[in-house]
Design an enzyme around this catalytic site. Structure first.
Site, PDB file in Angstrom:
ATOM      1  N   THR A 101      44.336  29.974  52.249  1.00  0.00           N
ATOM      2  CA  THR A 101      45.748  29.681  52.545  1.00  0.00           C
ATOM      3  C   THR A 101      46.636  30.083  51.378  1.00  0.00           C
ATOM      4  O   THR A 101      47.842  29.866  51.413  1.00  0.00           O
ATOM      5  CB  THR A 101      45.936  28.181  52.841  1.00  0.00           C
TER       6      THR A 101
ATOM      7  N   ALA B 241      47.584  21.719  42.373  1.00  0.00           N
ATOM      8  CA  ALA B 241      47.838  22.216  43.718  1.00  0.00           C
ATOM      9  C   ALA B 241      48.088  23.712  43.669  1.00  0.00           C
ATOM     10  O   ALA B 241      48.494  24.252  42.646  1.00  0.00           O
ATOM     11  CB  ALA B 241      49.042  21.499  44.312  1.00  0.00           C
ATOM     12  N   LYS B 242      47.838  24.322  44.813  1.00  0.00           N
ATOM     13  CA  LYS B 242      47.975  25.773  44.859  1.00  0.00           C
ATOM     14  C   LYS B 242      49.397  26.228  44.543  1.00  0.00           C
ATOM     15  O   LYS B 242      49.611  27.311  44.059  1.00  0.00           O
ATOM     16  CB  LYS B 242      47.585  26.280  46.247  1.00  0.00           C
ATOM     17  N   ARG B 243      50.376  25.382  44.834  1.00  0.00           N
ATOM     18  CA  ARG B 243      51.749  25.849  44.654  1.00  0.00           C
ATOM     19  C   ARG B 243      52.137  25.981  43.183  1.00  0.00           C
ATOM     20  O   ARG B 243      53.127  26.595  42.844  1.00  0.00           O
ATOM     21  CB  ARG B 243      52.729  24.936  45.391  1.00  0.00           C
TER      22      ARG B 243
END
Ligand code: GLU
Length: 327
Positions: A17, A255-257
Site C-alpha cells: 500500500t 507509520a508509512k506516511r
C-alpha cells in the site's frame, strides 16, 4: 542456541500500500535471519488482497526495497517457486474453497451491519475494532431479513464459539485468549466482496507450508482469530514470533506516511543500507552498538534469545545519526 532446521519455512508478507518503513524492515530482517540461521527457506508473499489500497508500483517497489537492504528470498512473485502464485490477488479460488469448507460445517453466517453500527452496538472506542459477540449477533438478527430482502451484500463471519485458546509466542511469551471476549466471530469475507486478511493469511500460510510466522505484535489478536480458523479448517498452525512495535521519538508507531523513515526515502537521501540494518539489529538486541553491517554478517551469531519483548523506541538521535550517515 539455534539448531539448524532445513525444514524451516518462514515468510515475509508485505501489503503493497506504499513504501516500506523501518518497522517493516525490522520484521523482514528478523524473518530473514530466522530462515537463514536455520538453513531453511524464506517465502516472499505479496499481500495485495485489498485491490483499492494496492499501489501497483509498491508491489515491485517493496521487493526492491528489501533487496536494497541486503535481504533475499527463495520463493516469491519475482523468483517463482512451487507454491505460487505468490500474490494474494491471484489466490481467490483457494480462499473460496476454504470458505466453502467452513460453510459446509455450518460455521458461517451473514452479517448485514455496517461498520458504524458495529461500533455503536459495542460502544467501542473510536478506531478500535469491536469484538463481534452476542450483542452484534442480536443486532444483526433484527435487521438481517429486511436487508437481505433489499439485496444488501453481507459480510461473512465464522462463529467463534466459547472456550479458551492459548499458544506460546517465541518472543512475546505465553498468550491466552478467551474466545468470546477477546476474539469474537471472525470475518472471512468483507461486505465489499474482498477476502478478509484472516482467512487469506491462514489459507496461504498453510498452503505454502509455513512453519513459523514472524510479524509485529499489533497482530497478536489476529493470531488468535487465525488459530480459530486453522482449527476449523483442520490445518496445522505454524509457530508464531511477534515482534514488539518499533516506535518513533514521540512514542508513536512508525507509520508509512512518515516519508523520511521509509526505506525509499532513506535510500534517496544517500543512507547506506548497512546503516539501516545496523540500527535495526541494535534495536533488536543483536548488536551492542548500531554499527553498519550487512544482514549476512549477522547470521552466524544470530540468537533469538537476544530479542526481548516490549516496544523499541528509535530516538531522534538514532534517526539523526542514520540520516547523517548518508552525507
Ligand atoms: N500483509 C500483512 C501486513 O503487512 C502481513 C501480516 C502478517 O504477517 O500476517 O501487515
Amino acid at each position: 542456541m539455534t539448531v539448524p532446521d532445513p525444514a524451516y519455512r518462514g515468510r515475509y508478507a508485505p501489503s503493497p500500500t506504499g513504501d516500506l518503513h523501518l518497522g517493516n524492515a525490522r520484521t523482514a530482517l528478523l524473518a530473514w535471519l530466522r530462515a537463514r540461521r536455520q538453513g531453511g527457506r524464506l517465502v516472499l508473499r505479496v499481500d495485495d488482497l485489498d485491490g483499492p489500497r494496492t499501489v501497483e508500483a509498491a508491489v515491485h517497489g517493496n521487493l526492491e526495497e528489501l533487496a536494497w537492504l541486503g535481504l533475499d528470498w527463495d520463493e516469491g512473485p519475482d523468483v517463482g517457486g512451487p507454491h505460487g502464485p505468490y500474490r494474494q490477488s491471484q489466490r481467490g479460488p483457494r480462499y473460496a474453497a476454504a470458505l466453502a469448507e467452513l460453510e459446509r460445517q455450518g460455521l458461517v453466517f451473514a452479517c448485514y451491519l455496517s461498520r458504524r453500527e458495529l461500533h455503536d452496538v459495542a460502544s467501542a472506542p473510536h478506531g478500535a475494532t469491536p469484538v463481534y459477540g452476542a450483542a452484534q449477533r442480536r443486532a444483526n438478527e433484527r435487521v438481517a431479513a429486511a436487508r437481505r430482502g433489499a439485496g444488501k451484500v453481507p459480510s461473512l463471519r465464522v462463529r467463534a464459539g466459547p472456550g479458551v485458546l492459548a499458544f506460546d509466542d517465541l518472543v512475546a511469551g505465553p498468550q491466552r485468549f478467551e474466545v468470546g471476549v477477546d476474539l469474537g466471530d471472525v470475518i472471512v469475507r468483507r461486505a465489499d466482496g474482498l477476502w478478509a486478511y484472516q482467512l487469506a493469511t491462514v489459507v496461504d500460510d498453510a498452503a505454502m507450508g509455513i512453519t513459523e510466522v514472524v510479524r509485529g505484535d499489533d497482530l497478536l489478536p489476529s493470531t488468535g482469530s487465525q488459530l480459530l480458523l486453522y482449527r476449523a479448517l483442520g490445518l496445522d498452525a505454524p509457530a508464531f514470533l511477534h515482534l514488539p512495535l518499533l516506535l518513533d521519538e514521540s512514542g508513536e508507531r512508525l507509520a508509512k506516511r512518515r516519508g523520511s523513515l521509509t526505506l525509499r526515502g532513506l535510500r534517496a537521501a544517500g543512507v547506506a543500507p548497512e546503516r539501516v540494518v545496523g540500527l535495526l539489529a541494535h534495536g533488536l538486541g543483536l548488536l551492542p552498538e548500531p554499527r553498519p553491517v550487512a544482514p549476512r554478517e549477522l547470521v552466524a551469531d544470530f540468537d533469538l534469545a537476544a530479542v526481548r519483548p516490549g516496544p523499541v523506541r528509535l530516538t531522534a538521535a538514532d534517526l539523526d545519526e542514520l540520516r547523517a550517515g548518508g552525507r
